[in-house]
Design a protein around this motif. Structure first.
Motif: not given
Length: 471
Positions: A93-117
């Motif tokens: 279901h496409a309607k179940q795919v949502k952006f969540h601030l508290r998710s594993t994907g966001m943890c990966f993003s935050a880690l990448f931005l920290l190390l890249g920064g």
């Protein structure tokens, strides 16, 4: 005489009987036609019920060739590298795919931005200490653009739910008759595109690995020959020395061990992946949109030289409005991604062209230089040419509309024609430019002009010597 009268009488009677039989047959219902009409209505009702059922039934959705189903593997891949932090990506279901601030994907993003920064600030500090020039800026621009692209994808992930839900609804409309099914499904098309690691689009990831390998081979050859000729006292040239020189910004702060070696290579590889995934993602989106506009155009082209009722023109115009609204939604949310894709490609192409006349010392240096330049040009061409198909397919219905005779020219036809003529359908970078063939050739002509200027400068200041090895 009596015989003639009898014959005339019988002829009149037979003609009257024939007329009565013909009139009876005319007014009798044709059961074959009625049966066909009932069957057609039954099929239409079954199709409408199936469309409604597909919106909520997970099993039926999985069987449909929707864009959501086709793009899921690429969204999962983007999550691993800190982009598109979405939850429930593999849900039918496409309607179940949502952006969540508290998710594993966001943890990966935050880690990448920290190390890249941290790495970006270290590179900026070293450039500030050693002096700024066009060559030293390349690394800094590479990492800054990687950070900006990642932030753009995170912002795009927040809008993904608003985009994919109406897209899925349009897919359900266009995957059933009267729209013709595509010869190759969208999922297979994107999968083939992904497997074109040897031919065209996602070969970007294969080519980026080759480019990455050539870069390190070229850099290590330069280091090895420098140590061999300029420091004769060194008896053994260690790979660790090259690593500490290549990743000086990391190993000045951290100890040299396998963990941090992996970190150094992984971070650089991740930034390279982001740069390549940016263009690949635009191409995948373009392919999906172009396919829907192509299906719509094919349905309209079948009506050429036919008498079409107003109700059908109204239905087609309504479906065209849905496609245009989807296109506007995609363009609004992807404008920044398209803009930074072009800026990124043009900057690095110009940077390569700036050193096109510089003599290089070893064959591996030439291999890396020409491969990276041709790779960049090919990637930029692919983005423009795939995206330009959206606009090309969107104007095809005008061929049929302009052929409608004046007797059949109704208000619906006029509205439909006006609607297509007055809406420019294409991906853009904040409406500053559009991804069309015209824009592509304009950009290429600018790059050719830039190259001619460099040729003139090189002719004035031509030095045939190689740069000093031990400088």
């Amino acid at each position: 005489m009596n015989g003639q009268r009898k014959n005339t009488f019988w002829l009149c009677c037979s003609s009257v009987n024939m007329r009565q039989a013909a009139s009876t047959e005319f007014f009798q219902p044709n059961f074959n036609i009625l049966r066909q009409l009932r069957l057609k209505r039954r099929q239409q009702r079954a199709l409408a019920a199936h469309k409604v059922r597909c919106k909520d039934n997970a099993k039926d959705l999985e069987e449909l060739d929707t864009f959501h189903r086709a793009i899921r593997p690429y969204l999962c891949l983007a999550r691993i590298f800190g982009m598109m932090p979405l939850a429930n990506v593999m849900s039918p279901h496409a309607k179940q795919v949502k952006f969540h601030l508290r998710s594993t994907g966001m943890c990966f993003s935050a880690l990448f931005l920290l190390l890249g920064g941290i790495k970006t600030m270290r590179i900026a500090a070293k450039i500030y200490q050693g002096g700024i020039n066009s060559r030293s800026l390349v690394n800094l621009v590479f990492y800054i653009m990687g950070m900006i692209i990642c932030l753009n994808f995170i912002s795009f992930a927040r809008c993904w739910h608003r985009l994919i839900v109406p897209w899925n609804e349009i897919d359900i409309i266009m995957l059933f008759p009267p729209y013709a099914p595509t010869k190759i499904s969208l999922r297979v098309k994107l999968f083939i595109t992904a497997l074109k690691l040897i031919i065209l689009i996602n070969e970007f990831h294969f080519f980026s690995i080759v480019e990455h390998g050539l870069y390190y081979a070229s850099a290590y050859t330069n280091y090895h020959m420098h140590m061999l000729h300029c420091q004769p006292n060194v008896t053994e040239i260690l790979f660790s020395g090259y690593m500490k020189r290549e990743f000086a910004d990391i190993f000045e702060m951290l100890p040299y061990n396998p963990i941090f070696i992996f970190y150094a290579f992984f971070l650089t590889g991740t930034f390279s992946f982001i740069s390549n995934f940016l263009d690949t993602f635009i191409i995948l989106i373009s392919m999906a949109l172009a396919q829907r506009f192509k299906q719509f155009s094919q349905r309209v082209l079948k009506l050429k030289n036919r008498q079409v009722p107003d109700a059908l023109w109204h239905e087609l115009r309504h479906h065209h409005i849905l496609l245009c609204e989807l296109m506007d939604l995609v363009d609004t949310n992807m404008s920044s991604i398209v803009l930074f894709s072009c800026l990124n490609n043009i900057y690095f192409i110009c940077n390569r062209l700036l050193t096109i006349f510089t003599k290089l010392r070893y064959p591996v240096n030439y291999a890396f230089f020409w491969f990276s330049l041709l790779f960049l040009l090919g990637r930029t061409c692919a983005v423009f040419l795939y995206a330009s198909r959206i606009h090309e397919f969107s104007v095809l219905p005008l061929e049929v509309l302009y052929m409608v005779p004046s007797d059949n020219w109704t208000e619906e036809v006029q509205r439909f024609t006006h609607q297509i003529n007055n809406q420019f359908i294409a991906l853009s970078g904040y409406r500053l430019y559009y991804l069309t063939r015209k824009s592509f050739f304009g950009m290429m002509s600018t790059l050719v002009y830039y190259e001619f200027m460099l040729l003139q400068l090189d002719a004035k200041d031509q030095k045939g010597d190689l740069p000093a090895l031990c400088a």
